[in-house]
Design a protein around this motif. Structure first.
Motif, short mmCIF file in Angstrom:
data_model
loop_
_atom_site.label_atom_id
_atom_site.label_comp_id
_atom_site.label_asym_id
_atom_site.label_seq_id
_atom_site.Cartn_x
_atom_site.Cartn_y
_atom_site.Cartn_z
N GLU A 1 0.82 -1.21 0.00
CA GLU A 1 0.00 0.00 0.00
C GLU A 1 0.86 1.26 0.00
OE1 GLU A 1 -2.67 -0.18 3.26
OE2 GLU A 1 -3.70 -2.00 2.58
N VAL A 2 2.08 1.15 0.55
CA VAL A 2 2.95 2.33 0.69
C VAL A 2 3.80 2.56 -0.56
CG1 VAL A 2 4.71 3.43 2.12
CG2 VAL A 2 3.03 1.90 3.18
N GLU A 3 4.29 1.49 -1.16
CA GLU A 3 5.22 1.60 -2.30
C GLU A 3 4.64 2.42 -3.46
OE1 GLU A 3 8.36 0.05 -2.64
OE2 GLU A 3 8.33 -1.81 -1.47
N PRO A 4 3.38 2.21 -3.86
CA PRO A 4 2.84 3.02 -4.96
C PRO A 4 2.83 4.52 -4.66
CG PRO A 4 1.48 1.08 -4.60
CD PRO A 4 2.42 1.16 -3.44
N MET A 5 2.64 4.88 -3.39
CA MET A 5 2.65 6.29 -3.03
C MET A 5 4.05 6.89 -3.21
SD MET A 5 1.24 9.02 -2.18
CE MET A 5 -0.41 8.35 -1.96
N VAL A 6 5.08 6.14 -2.83
CA VAL A 6 6.46 6.61 -3.03
C VAL A 6 6.74 6.81 -4.51
CG1 VAL A 6 8.91 6.10 -2.67
CG2 VAL A 6 7.24 5.50 -0.90
N THR A 7 6.27 5.88 -5.32
CA THR A 7 6.43 6.01 -6.78
C THR A 7 5.74 7.26 -7.29
OG1 THR A 7 6.57 3.60 -7.06
CG2 THR A 7 5.98 4.90 -9.00
N ALA A 8 4.53 7.52 -6.81
CA ALA A 8 3.78 8.70 -7.27
C ALA A 8 4.46 10.00 -6.83
CB ALA A 8 2.35 8.64 -6.72
N LEU A 9 4.99 10.03 -5.61
CA LEU A 9 5.71 11.21 -5.13
C LEU A 9 6.97 11.45 -5.97
CD1 LEU A 9 5.42 10.64 -1.27
CD2 LEU A 9 4.24 12.40 -2.60
N THR A 10 7.66 10.37 -6.31
CA THR A 10 8.87 10.49 -7.13
C THR A 10 8.53 11.03 -8.52
OG1 THR A 10 9.86 8.62 -5.95
CG2 THR A 10 10.87 9.24 -8.06
N GLU A 11 7.44 10.53 -9.10
CA GLU A 11 7.04 11.00 -10.43
C GLU A 11 6.70 12.49 -10.40
OE1 GLU A 11 3.90 8.30 -11.31
OE2 GLU A 11 5.25 6.72 -12.07
N SER A 12 6.03 12.94 -9.33
CA SER A 12 5.72 14.37 -9.20
C SER A 12 7.01 15.18 -9.06
CB SER A 12 4.83 14.61 -7.98
OG SER A 12 4.60 15.99 -7.79
N LEU B 1 9.92 14.47 -10.25
CA LEU B 1 10.60 14.51 -11.54
C LEU B 1 9.92 15.50 -12.49
CD1 LEU B 1 11.33 10.71 -12.02
CD2 LEU B 1 13.04 12.51 -11.72
N ARG B 2 8.61 15.66 -12.35
CA ARG B 2 7.91 16.61 -13.22
C ARG B 2 8.23 18.05 -12.81
NH1 ARG B 2 3.67 12.63 -12.80
NH2 ARG B 2 2.78 13.78 -11.04
#
Length: 404
Positions: A130-141, A143-144
């Motif tokens: 449940e936590v890993e996808p949030m870290v991925t989403a924060l990283t993508e933001s 990078l943008r």
């Protein structure tokens, strides 16, 4: 006059103006108080504090101690040298394009951390899926446009501080490791470690965690258990990496051996744990708490430079400053023209010439129609102004949240 005194030279009757460490490193209710007894001095020494600032108008003097003006001039020179280096800018979209997504992500991440803390308090293992996808989403933001989440990190509700602090530390760890050139997998694990670093606080009673007064020695001991408690909680999570475990266990260690839980010295603290220590302190001292007012970001960076003499890795402090800028996104600054603006974006070639959202005239004391000003542009093109320094929003009665 404010002076900086080695702790071995403290005397009963001196008035402490600043303990020179972040709030989590001492049990006192405030960082400003009169030394009433030898026990106060011994408590300061036991916390590993090396130097404190005293106010000679409110207590005894230390005639040969360094004045605050002398120290600030020294720190300003060091920070200016960093500011003149080429900044690290990663940006694919504008702040306007990213800010809405970033705000939604921050809300989702805050709710996630609340659930993690609740589960930990109930004795349940943390569900990394449940936590890993949030870290991925924060990283993508990040990078943008890194400025969107970094700017939002300064906005905190006192009642939700513990959760928002975890989100901010996770966000800043992603930004820091990206700027330092770590591979994307390490960035992900460092962000995960930042997001979960205070999980152990779930086991600290609320009346201690949110106590507005001075902690007793016993209460401070309980607070200092949270890195070990968090480490043990995370170890129960299937698939947890060594990096989040290391960050959780060691983010309160200090390079001079004054930290906790193991009083490790520099050579025994990993690079990522030293980075997490800087991020954790920076976010903590910029936030309003029930027992202290948060510092403006630039003032907090100056304080971190001061602490890098003893507690924090000096090279990593400089790297962190290059990452977020001398005037981090979200900082309120005063221009030579007398206008106030919020930093919204860094210039790719100069940390001293960011883009601002200008919205207030301090001379006429009225709001302006918000305007984006690029300080790197020549006269006649919306630029030709310069920052004179940072400002505190409360001085002008401004709610910065309305302009982020």
């Amino acid at each position: 006059m404010i002076k900086h005194v080695p702790c071995q030279e403290l005397k009963v009757g001196m008035y402490v103006h600043d303990l020179g460490v972040d709030w989590s490193a001492h049990p006192f209710m405030r960082s400003q108080f009169r030394l009433e007894s030898e026990h106060d001095i011994q408590t300061i020494l036991a916390c590993g504090i090396r130097t404190v600032a005293i106010d000679t108008e409110l207590g005894l003097d230390a005639p040969h101690a360094q004045t605050d003006e002398e120290l600030q001039r020294q720190l300003d020179k060091e920070m200016l040298a960093v500011a003149q280096a080429k900044p690290i800018v990663v940006q694919q979209v504008s702040l306007q394009e990213e800010i809405g997504r970033a705000r939604n992500l921050r809300g989702q991440a805050t709710r996630l951390v609340k659930n993690v803390m609740r589960d930990a308090r109930l004795g349940h293992a943390i569900r990394l899926e449940e936590v890993e996808p949030m870290v991925t989403a924060l990283t993508e933001s990040m990078l943008r446009n890194p400025g969107a989440l970094i700017g939002l990190s300064h906005i905190k509700n006192k009642d939700e501080y513990t959760f928002l602090h975890s989100v901010s530390v996770g966000t800043l760890m992603i930004a820091f490791t990206l700027s330092a050139g770590f591979d994307i997998q390490t960035v992900h694990q460092a962000g995960l470690g930042g997001l979960l670093h205070d999980t152990g606080k779930a086991l600290v009673p609320d009346e201690i965690l949110n106590k507005p007064g001075r902690l007793t020695d016993e209460e401070f001991t309980i607070i200092k258990r949270h890195p070990m408690d968090g480490f043990e909680l995370l170890r129960q999570s299937e698939g947890i990496d060594e990096i989040p475990l290391d960050i959780t266990l060691h983010h309160h260690e200090r390079i001079d051996g004054s930290g906790y839980p193991h009083r490790l010295t520099a050579d025994n603290i990993s690079t990522l744990a030293r980075m997490a220590a800087i991020v954790d302190v920076y976010d903590a001292i910029t936030a309003d708490r029930c027992y202290h007012k948060g510092m403006p970001p630039t003032e907090a960076l100056r304080k971190i430079f001061e602490w890098s003499k003893t507690h924090l890795d000096p090279d990593l402090v400089k790297a962190f400053t290059r990452c977020i800028g001398i005037y981090p996104v979200g900082t309120l600054v005063l221009l030579e023209s007398g206008r106030l603006g919020i930093v919204v974006e860094h210039h790719p070639d100069s940390l001293l010439q960011p883009k601002l959202k200008v919205f207030y005239d301090t001379q006429k004391r009225h709001y302006l129609t918000p305007q984006i000003v690029d300080l790197s542009r020549p006269m006649g093109r919306g630029g030709a102004d310069a920052i004179t320094g940072h400002e505190k929003a409360e001085k002008w009665g401004i709610d910065l949240a309305k302009f982020n």
